[in-house]
Each structure stands twice: as structure tokens, then as C-alpha cells.
Design a protein around this motif. Structure first.
Motif, PDB file in Angstrom:
ATOM      1  N   ASN A  78       0.863  -1.185   0.000  1.00 33.80           N
ATOM      2  CA  ASN A  78       0.000   0.000   0.000  1.00 33.80           C
ATOM      3  C   ASN A  78       0.900   1.236   0.000  1.00 33.80           C
ATOM      4  OD1 ASN A  78      -1.444   2.269   1.614  1.00 33.80           O
ATOM      5  ND2 ASN A  78      -3.091   0.877   1.069  1.00 33.80           N
ATOM      6  N   ARG A 127     -12.139  -5.530  -1.104  1.00 38.91           N
ATOM      7  CA  ARG A 127     -10.780  -5.295  -0.595  1.00 38.91           C
ATOM      8  C   ARG A 127      -9.828  -5.001  -1.749  1.00 38.91           C
ATOM      9  NH1 ARG A 127      -9.979 -10.730   2.677  1.00 38.91           N
ATOM     10  NH2 ARG A 127     -11.271 -11.400   0.907  1.00 38.91           N
ATOM     11  N   ASN A 213     -11.047  -0.569   3.410  1.00 40.54           N
ATOM     12  CA  ASN A 213      -9.650  -0.407   2.996  1.00 40.54           C
ATOM     13  C   ASN A 213      -8.897   0.667   3.785  1.00 40.54           C
ATOM     14  OD1 ASN A 213      -9.371  -2.273   0.557  1.00 40.54           O
ATOM     15  ND2 ASN A 213     -11.234  -1.145   0.046  1.00 40.54           N
ATOM     16  N   GLU A 215      -9.088   3.803   3.573  1.00 42.89           N
ATOM     17  CA  GLU A 215      -8.527   4.687   2.537  1.00 42.89           C
ATOM     18  C   GLU A 215      -8.166   6.087   3.024  1.00 42.89           C
ATOM     19  OE1 GLU A 215     -10.670   4.564  -1.264  1.00 42.89           O
ATOM     20  OE2 GLU A 215     -11.316   2.540  -0.745  1.00 42.89           O
TER      21      GLU A 215
END
Length: 314
Positions: A78, A127, A213, A215
């Protein structure tokens, strides 16, 4: 190779200033299927690109199509790991440009099996990395009604959040919610205020995806990391697709930038502002062209924000 031309591709490359520094070091924090990365690599002359993506399918695409390209480095992480990777690979403070294209990539949306879209029925997953964390179905099966309502309201700005949460909790007592079409029809069946311009499920799907997630949290981490990773004069370019992300990016840039230069016709008569002690300089905000919005409806909500790293230590 690239079926999908990324949103605001030309504007992002111009904003990063790749053509002015083709020997530079760049970061694409959201590789996807390599649309932006490919264009950056095409513009490089001896420079290098570090691309990040936690999606195993993005990693597979990078291995097949990009492994042989000179200067290309792929990190199956990520983008929140940017500071850590930059430190271990020795490029902290040396990056000439960081590009972040937020949200879901078109291939993820188009693949029903990933569960991002209410347009195609598929397993309710959502996901970005299907090998890690809870799926949307797992979370919806165990979350309390109040928690679901809060997620829909905070991350989706869904005015109908409490009614939808109540409906989902009632429905799951009868049958587990495991499919995207099932979730979308449950949401559509709930009465209450809604926009006629978008599908009733739009905001709720967005909210669950962002929450699953993490985010907004990882966005704040990568923005913070950019201060330590960018070289003086290095550019930060962030493409957002909804107001929550854009607000975080705007606030981060404003919090770390000096006062903007006056843009009025009398600016030349005013005293030049003193050198700022801020680590960032706010540059312009750019919107997609009318032609691009006509060609790709997904571009309509996009906004590109740009900032430049100053000499000031973070």
C-alpha cells in the motif's frame, strides 16, 4: 496493453514536470494497470520510477508488462508504506515527483469478482488486497447497526444512513448479505431522501469500500510521508474523485504551505512576500477537460491538486 486511459493523464504529467526533469526519480503510488506509470517511463531519459500497489492483480500486470523496462521498480505494498520503502531503498528526500490517483481503478470496478461495483453482481468483497483484512460481507455480517450507520454517514455522506443500516441488520438476520446485487437492491428498497442523478447504492458502496480499505487513514499517512520523501522542488500531484479525499488533500497542502501569492491585477505593485518557512508551496488545482468528461464519465468528479516541496525542513 492499456485498455483504460487514466483520468487526467496529460495534466498529471504536466503537473509533475517530468519533461523538465527526465533524469529524475518519481513515485506512482497507485500503479493500477500502469497507465500513469507507462506514460512517466516513456518521458524519462535515464530517470527511475518506483510504483506501489497492494492489489495482487496489479502486481501480476507489472511483472508481465513492466519488469523489463529500465528504471522501473515495483513494490507490492500500500502507498502508506512510502516512507518505510524510501528509507530502506535510499531515496528519501530525493524524489522529484509523487503521483497519487485515488479510489478504485477501472479494472477493479469492471471485474465483478472483486465486489466493488453494484453494476455487476459478484461476491461482496471490496478489498484492494483480497489476501488481507475483512471483506465487506464479513464486516456487514458482524458490525453493529450503529457502526454501519456511522460508516455510511461519515464515509458516504449518505443522508439515509440510519434507515439503510436498520434494513441491513434486519435482512441479515434472515439471510447473509454476500452479493453486490443483493446489497444494492436492499439499499434501493429503503425509502428516504436520495439524489435522482446517481444510483441509490452509490454512496453506501463508496462508504463501505473506503472503510474496509482504511482509505482516508492511508491517504493521510502517504501525504505526511511526502514531506520527508520529496526533494526540494519535487512535486506532489493528487487526483481525487470525491469530496472526502479532496478535502483531506486540500487541508494537508494548506496546513503545510505558506500564503498563496496574490493573483490580482495589482500584484506587481505590492511588496513581494517574505520567503515562506513552510515545507510546501501550493500550486494550482486542475479539472479535467470537457472533452475528457464527454469521453469518460468517470472523469467528471475528478480534481487534481498540485504542490511543490520547498527547501524548508519538514
Amino acid at each position: 496493453m492499456h485498455a483504460h486511459r487514466p483520468v487526467m493523464l496529460d495534466e498529471a504529467l504536466t503537473g509533475l514536470g517530468v519533461s523538465a526533469r527526465p533524469q529524475g526519480l518519481y513515485v506512482d503510488g497507485t500503479f493500477g494497470r500502469g497507465g500513469h506509470s507507462g506514460a512517466i517511463l516513456d518521458a524519462l531519459r535515464g530517470g527511475s520510477l518506483h510504483a506501489f500497489d497492494q492489489d495482487p492483480e496489479a502486481e501480476a500486470s507489472a511483472r508481465v508488462h513492466f519488469a523489463a523496462r529500465p528504471g522501473f521498480h515495483f513494490h507490492a505494498r500500500n502507498f502508506s508504506a512510502l516512507a518505510e520503502v524510501a528509507a530502506s531503498e535510499g531515496f528519501a528526500g530525493k524524489v522529484d515527483g509523487i503521483l497519487l490517483d485515488l479510489g478504485v481503478s477501472s479494472p477493479q470496478l469492471d471485474d465483478a469478482e472483486r465486489g466493488f461495483s453494484f453494476s455487476h453482481d459478484g461476491p461482496l468483497d471490496m478489498r484492494m488486497n483480497p489476501r488481507a483484512g475483512l471483506s465487506a460481507a464479513d464486516w456487514l455480517a458482524r458490525a453493529k447497526e450503529e457502526e454501519i450507520a456511522d460508516v455510511l454517514f461519515v464515509y458516504g455522506e449518505e443522508r439515509n444512513s440510519r434507515r439503510i443500516a436498520k434494513k441491513l441488520v434486519e435482512a441479515r438476520a434472515e439471510t447473509p448479505i454476500t452479493r453486490t446485487a443483493q446489497l444494492a437492491s436492499l439499499i434501493a428498497s429503503v425509502p428516504g431522501p436520495r439524489s435522482h442523478k446517481i444510483n441509490p447504492a452509490t454512496r453506501s458502496f463508496q462508504a463501505v469500500r473506503i472503510y474496509i480499505n482504511g482509505e482516508l487513514e492511508v491517504l493521510q499517512q502517504v501525504l505526511q510521508a511526502s514531506l520527508a520523501v520529496l526533494a526540494p522542488g519535487g512535486r506532489l500531484a493528487v487526483i481525487s474523485f470525491h469530496s472526502l479525499e479532496d478535502r483531506i488533500v486540500k487541508q494537508f497542502i494548506r496546513d503545510h504551505a505558506g500564503p498563496r501569492l496574490a493573483r490580482d491585477k495589482y500584484a506587481h505593485l505590492k511588496e513581494a512576500p517574505a520567503a515562506s518557512s513552510a515545507p510546501l508551496r501550493e500550486l494550482e488545482r486542475v479539472f479535467p477537460s470537457t472533452a475528457e468528461c464527454a469521453r469518460n464519465p468517470r472523469a467528471r468528479s475528478a480534481v487534481l491538486r498540485l504542490a511543490e516541496r520547498t527547501e524548508v525542513p519538514a
